[in-house]
Design a protein around this motif. Structure first.
Motif, PDB file in Angstrom:
ATOM      1  N   GLN A   1       0.841  -1.215   0.000  1.00 19.37           N
ATOM      2  CA  GLN A   1       0.000   0.000   0.000  1.00 19.37           C
ATOM      3  C   GLN A   1       0.868   1.253   0.000  1.00 19.37           C
ATOM      4  OE1 GLN A   1      -3.483   0.040   0.252  1.00 19.37           O
ATOM      5  NE2 GLN A   1      -3.763  -2.133   0.500  1.00 19.37           N
TER       6      GLN A   1
ATOM      7  N   HIS B   1      -4.550   1.240  -9.537  1.00 24.50           N
ATOM      8  CA  HIS B   1      -3.238   1.394  -8.905  1.00 24.50           C
ATOM      9  C   HIS B   1      -2.838   0.052  -8.325  1.00 24.50           C
ATOM     10  CE1 HIS B   1      -6.006   1.963  -5.579  1.00 24.50           C
ATOM     11  NE2 HIS B   1      -5.063   2.189  -4.690  1.00 24.50           N
TER      12      HIS B   1
ATOM     13  N   HIS C   1      -2.151  -1.135  -5.355  1.00 24.84           N
ATOM     14  CA  HIS C   1      -2.454  -1.600  -3.991  1.00 24.84           C
ATOM     15  C   HIS C   1      -3.176  -2.946  -4.019  1.00 24.84           C
ATOM     16  CE1 HIS C   1      -2.006   2.723  -2.220  1.00 24.84           C
ATOM     17  NE2 HIS C   1      -0.883   2.212  -2.684  1.00 24.84           N
TER      18      HIS C   1
ATOM     19  N   HIS D   1      -6.818  -3.734  -4.447  1.00 28.68           N
ATOM     20  CA  HIS D   1      -7.461  -3.335  -5.702  1.00 28.68           C
ATOM     21  C   HIS D   1      -6.985  -4.136  -6.910  1.00 28.68           C
ATOM     22  CE1 HIS D   1      -9.738  -0.017  -3.968  1.00 28.68           C
ATOM     23  NE2 HIS D   1      -8.689   0.166  -3.185  1.00 28.68           N
TER      24      HIS D   1
ATOM     25  N   HIS E   1      -2.148   9.563  -3.217  1.00 30.14           N
ATOM     26  CA  HIS E   1      -2.431   8.197  -2.751  1.00 30.14           C
ATOM     27  C   HIS E   1      -1.505   7.163  -3.392  1.00 30.14           C
ATOM     28  CE1 HIS E   1      -4.709   5.041  -0.823  1.00 30.14           C
ATOM     29  NE2 HIS E   1      -4.778   4.408  -1.973  1.00 30.14           N
TER      30      HIS E   1
ATOM     31  N   ASP F   1     -10.100   4.917  -4.154  1.00 32.22           N
ATOM     32  CA  ASP F   1      -9.391   5.470  -2.986  1.00 32.22           C
ATOM     33  C   ASP F   1      -9.273   6.991  -2.984  1.00 32.22           C
ATOM     34  OD1 ASP F   1      -9.129   2.946  -2.051  1.00 32.22           O
ATOM     35  OD2 ASP F   1      -6.984   2.753  -2.419  1.00 32.22           O
TER      36      ASP F   1
HETATM   37 ZN   LIG Z   1      -5.062   2.369  -2.505  1.00 35.80          ZN
END
Ligand SMILES: [Zn+2]
Length: 508
Positions: free
Chosen positions: A62, A351, A353, A356, A429, A448
């Motif tokens: 993250q 992205h 992370h 996701h 982010h 996010d």
């Molecule tokens: Zn994220």
């Protein structure tokens, strides 16, 4: 006669199997540990416990990008376990990357549980199936419950032998609490539980151990409680937590465990997978999978996971593959049904992370090309080839050649009917952050940076966070005409509401 008795006992010893001797050794280690730490009954005899803590979470998977150091979230919280009242209370305050605040309270009683998002005062019921998980999560902070669990599963107790850990000799035993196997390390001198670990397989690390370390044991009443807990995943620091105060027998007032009056009711968290498909426009579908996740420090998160798919003339484009393969398989089956068998040709990431992109392997197995930004290429290649011996997913059982396509700023998908534009807008982010824009429908899918909380009461606008502000600025700079935001966290928002939230922030 004496000789006879002796030879009898020798032969009894010799007839014991290796497993039996291993069990007996483990049982002895466990009994000594219960003696040294005190049992769960003595813990509960304290009536209630109120703990305050400071903590840090190292956000594995993250960060700002896949090679950046882990982003560290600071947190503080309160935890009350009322053993007599059979109820518990938690409070947590923390921030996600991009200065996105999260402030929650969670109550679990014999009648169920709920979470309060304190900014909006909205209440999210916790699904019955997940309430037991909340109770277990609260108990996991106390070695006494782990030892009781091991005693309850005595048939699975085995000795793993002796191991040095941080310069001290440890007796290590194992037991199975169900569908996993835990190894418990006990200090050979103090008999206290110093560490426990289990093995799992993950798409980013492969087979890895998850461990919890207890230190700074202090005497509380008749028992010993560790005042510092750390968890590691795949050898990497994950969370660390220290108590700043511990009181017992506080007789907490009942009002703390009651639902706030007049609170708006949000969706139920912690439920089972159940797909809700919303048609945003012709051939444009938003899929909410109904699953929330338990976050750091064991609270039920109040946001959900969603994705979008667009049915073109010849193929389907999926935006975002959240969480895991179980979700992907359910969504793929739904897409096949709704898109009359058109192939899923592309899956685009917002992205990197893990929450996701955790479902990406299911789309690779389906033959989809992964569309992402250059910084994620190595990570996705690694994920695509990861063996998962414990929980083989669809791709592990049905390997498929892997195809990836990267773009730096913009990638357009179109035919005569539809256009989807992917923009890499970056921001606070994640260094590479992609949004999917549908110019005709005036829809954007974003994760996010908009709509992270699944619910704010009707007519109420929460103050925007810095990630929201950056998102609105980028949308305007690109000249995108957005009316609807479909978020990766279960929420469809109006762009106008987000603009109001941003205005609210600049006023303050
Ligand atoms: Zn994220």
């Amino acid at each position: 006669l004496l000789l006879l008795a002796f030879s009898c006992s020798v032969s009894a010893q010799q007839t014991k199997s290796f497993s039996q001797r291993s069990y007996e050794r483990a049982r002895q280690v466990l009994d000594e540990a219960v003696q040294a730490t005190g049992d769960a009954k003595s813990l509960e005899a304290l009536g209630d416990i109120k703990l305050q803590y400071v903590a840090r979470a190292f956000e594995i998977g993250q960060s700002a990008n896949p090679t950046a150091p882990y982003y560290i979230t600071q947190a503080e919280g309160t935890r009350i376990l009322d053993f007599h009242g059979k109820r518990s209370y938690q409070e947590l305050s923390t921030h996600f990357l991009g200065d996105i605040p999260l402030r929650l309270k969670e109550v679990v009683t014999e009648n169920g549980g709920f979470t309060i998002e304190t900014t909006s005062n909205a209440v999210y019921p916790i699904a019955a199936a997940s309430v037991a998980g909340s109770v277990r999560a609260a108990q996991s902070f106390f070695p006494q419950y782990l030892l009781a669990n091991a005693l309850n599963r005595a048939f699975s107790l085995r000795s793993l032998g002796v191991e040095n850990y941080r310069g001290r000799r440890q007796n290590v035993i194992a037991f199975s609490p169900g569908d996993s196997l835990l190894a418990l390390y006990f200090d050979a001198k103090t008999h206290l539980l110093t560490r426990y670990e289990s093995l799992g397989d993950s798409i980013t690390f492969g087979v890895a151990s998850f461990e919890t370390v207890f230190t700074d044991y202090r005497q509380v009443g008749a028992i010993k409680i560790p005042f510092r807990l750390t968890t590691r995943f795949a050898g990497e620091m994950n969370t660390e937590l220290s108590y700043t105060s511990l009181e017992f027998n506080t007789h907490t007032e009942d009002s703390l465990f009651e639902m706030p009056k007049g609170a708006e009711l949000g969706p139920t968290t912690g439920g089972n997978l159940s797909l809700t498909v919303t048609r945003l426009a012709p051939d444009v579908y938003y899929v909410n999978n109904g699953l929330s996740a338990r976050g750091n420090f064991c609270l039920n998160n109040i946001f959900f996971y969603s994705q979008m798919f667009v049915v073109f003339k010849d193929y389907v484009l999926v935006i975002e593959p959240p969480r895991n393969d179980i979700i992907s398989q359910a969504v793929i089956a739904k897409i096949k049904e709704m898109a009359s068998g058109k192939p899923i040709k592309y899956v685009a990431l917002t992205h990197y992370h893990t929450d996701h992109l955790g479902g990406v392997r299911g789309y690779i197995a389906e033959g989809a090309t992964v569309v992402t930004t250059p910084g994620n290429k190595n990570l996705i290649e690694r994920i695509a080839s990861m063996p998962l011996p414990f929980n083989p997913d669809t791709l592990a059982r049905r390997p498929h050649p892997f195809a990836i396509e990267t773009f730096t700023d913009k990638r357009v998908f179109n035919d005569l009917e539809h256009t989807v534009e992917l923009y890499n807008i970056g921001g606070p982010h994640a260094d590479e952050m992609v949004i999917a824009y549908l110019p005709k429908e005036k829809i954007v899918f974003a994760s996010d940076i908009a709509g992270i909380f699944a619910f704010v009461p009707q007519g109420q606008i929460a103050q925007a966070n810095p990630a929201n502000v950056d998102f609105v600025q980028k949308v305007d700079k690109l000249g995108l005409k957005v009316e609807t935001i479909a978020s990766g966290h279960g929420r469809i928002e109006k762009m106008d509401d987000l603009r109001k939230a941003v205005a609210l922030r600049s006023q303050k």
